[in-house]
Design an enzyme around this catalytic site. Structure first.
Site, short mmCIF file in Angstrom:
data_model
loop_
_atom_site.label_atom_id
_atom_site.label_comp_id
_atom_site.label_asym_id
_atom_site.label_seq_id
_atom_site.Cartn_x
_atom_site.Cartn_y
_atom_site.Cartn_z
CD1 TRP A 171 37.93 20.23 57.59
CD2 TRP A 171 37.38 21.00 55.55
NE1 TRP A 171 39.08 20.31 56.83
CE2 TRP A 171 38.78 20.78 55.58
CE3 TRP A 171 36.82 21.49 54.38
CZ2 TRP A 171 39.61 21.03 54.50
CZ3 TRP A 171 37.64 21.74 53.28
CH2 TRP A 171 39.02 21.51 53.35
CG ASP B 3 32.64 16.04 56.07
OD1 ASP B 3 33.17 14.99 55.66
OD2 ASP B 3 33.13 17.17 55.86
CE LYS C 147 40.57 14.33 54.46
NZ LYS C 147 41.70 15.13 54.64
#
Lengths: 356, 356
Positions: free
Chosen positions: A102, A171, A195
């Site tokens: 990511w 992030d 999440k």
């Protein structure tokens, strides 16, 4: 009805009480005779949900008044672009720490926008750890430093955050709300909801106001953080139902005792699985270095690929969902976000021992 | 529990059976022991929902095989930017027809991207009608012609669509699925879901494949239609629950008899309200010219602003929700999308007569 043993990496398990609450009022929210989904986003009933999600998040994370809370669409993947489009000017450089796939994607999008540099990376060791930072390498040209606080694919997590003179951008899609946080260390935090925050479809951005004070009228309106801050994230229709679920999840977090209590629970949950790995005489092998282990995603392999496959098959038969590692790396991964009950984790740890 | 008389402009009423179905399975979708929201977007159970939403839409709108169906986030407002970023090259011009505030916004975003021209506009008459087009004005430099098929704020709707040599791009957010459509006339259609398709949070894009065949790697990944077409709209986590609701709404449309049946019903519903206006001896005054009237949004005023305010107050007391005109124009507006029951419209028409 029994709840599945859901170890999905995201979208992931939600608290049962949140789903029951949403179910109960699905056709009649707050006595309106309408679903939350059917309310105008300009109505008093919806705006209360919207504002309450913000204030609840502000309370739980102790977000100072000089930070805005924005609700954006497009996931963390769109933030990979919005961050440099809004914060990276021509004469500056965006610094990135690479700790997984990511972070790499975030860097790739920033490279389309402006100058970038890699401050540190653990790619060569297959992202087994969070690197030590040499902050002297952060030059004066730095617009910001971008990190990924938890790496779902590799199962690593930043244990602490550096104090910087430039904005720290994180992030936090996969570990926001998993522990208390000193927001003042950060310039901007973003997190896809699916999440720890709620269902997919809404992305939370927490940003220091002075970072987004300059007008950037050349940007597409929907990619300009100012559009969201000036209109309380109601410039156009927001994903109202996802924000409603976010609000219910935040209420649940408060009822659980807040972030300090959740952190204790998350450490306890993770310990069950890491103990099952560490006490297996090498039968289970953790991917992450011990000092970088994530309390959200526990990644491991078995002696051979066949062993791993057999284990995953057996686990599936026992009703454990989502234990396959990310398709890019293989192996096993148990995602144990806030809403995964302790008992489900204990059950998995027991199964690992029994299987061995 | 009685359902509200919901005339919201969007988010708007959803079919009751859709909400009941979603409610029933909210904690246990398809026997998984999980909510749809808790499924991995890579799981078989979710992918069936995703693909079924696409194939159902393809069937209902008779979308030819040379068109892609994409699920994007960000609403129509993000499409205002994505359309020119993907379809407007430097040597070309995007042509726009202005029929209301949303067309203006679409034009404004395109102006940030490249060359634009206004082909026709009814702004001078306060957007009371859809203009006649002089297609000779569409020069060879045209990349496309952009229109807004239904104008929620002003209550006008295109009654037919031109045959063009350049791609016709239509924002159909507020009337998609309200009538049969000849998709082959269009290059690209987009629609935020929150009127006729489902809840807010997902935007449907129907695009001719050859329009998005060129690689545009300089674009942010999440703003490139190819990212969505190459990955079946699963490049990153899509708004899974919104797409599930979309799928349920599409099943409902099929059960209602499809688009031809819905069109008949929509004409009938609109006629009740337009008759109440036309037979009121000027007490109610429709905003839209008769030949441009929308079957989705019925806009009208009373003799004075005070009269209008009193009418809205009285209607509110009778339980009619969402009749206030858009904050930018005032007056009254009844939005009667597919899911608004005939009986609710009849009730409103009766109320209008009685009130007079």
């Amino acid at each position: 009805m029994s709840r599945a043993f859901n170890f999905n990496a995201g979208p992931a398990a939600l608290p049962e009480v949140v789903l029951l609450e949403a179910q109960k009022h699905l056709l009649n929210f707050n006595g309106t005779g309408m679903s939350v989904m059917e309310l105008s986003h300009r109505s008093k009933d919806y705006e209360e949900v919207h504002n309450s999600a913000q204030s609840q998040l502000r309370k739980l994370l102790q977000i100072p008044d000089n930070y805005e809370i924005l609700f954006v669409q497009g996931g963390a993947s769109l933030q990979f672009s919005m961050v440099p489009m809004n914060l990276l000017s021509e004469d500056k450089t965006g610094y990135y720490v690479l700790t997984g796939a990511w972070s790499e994607k975030a860097l790739k999008e920033a490279q389309k926008v402006g100058n970038t540099k890699i401050l540190a990376s653990t790619k060569e060791e297959n992202y087994r750890s969070i690197p030590q930072l040499d902050l002297d390498l952060l030059q004066e040209d730095a617009a910001y430093l971008h990190i990924t606080s938890n790496n779902t694919i590799y199962g690593t997590q930043w244990q602490s955050f550096p104090d910087l003179k430039v904005p720290l951008i994180a992030d936090m899609s996969s570990d926001i709300l998993s522990r208390p946080l000193d927001i003042s260390k950060f310039g901007l935090i973003y997190a896809g909801a699916q999440k720890n925050l709620g269902p997919s479809g809404v992305t939370v951005v927490i940003v220091k106001k002075d970072l987004i004070s300059e007008p950037l009228d050349h940007l597409p309106t929907m990619l300009n953080y100012q559009t969201f801050s000036k209109n309380n994230s109601l410039y156009n229709t927001p994903p109202t139902f996802a924000i409603y679920l976010l609000k219910l999840v935040l209420d649940w977090v408060e009822n659980e005792g807040g972030l300090a209590a959740l952190e204790r629970k998350n450490i306890e949950k993770a310990k069950y699985l890491y103990d099952a790995i560490d006490e297996s005489d090498g039968f289970f092998k953790g991917h992450a270095s011990k000092e970088s282990r994530s309390n959200m995603n526990v990644t491991f392999t078995l002696p051979t690929e066949d062993d791993t496959k057999n284990f995953l098959d057996a686990a599936k038969k026992q009703g454990f969902i989502g234990l396959n590692g990310h398709r890019s790396v293989g192996g096993c991964r148990a995602s144990i976000y806030n809403a995964v009950p302790l008992e489900h984790v204990q059950r998995l740890a027991e199964f690992m021992k029994t299987y061995r």
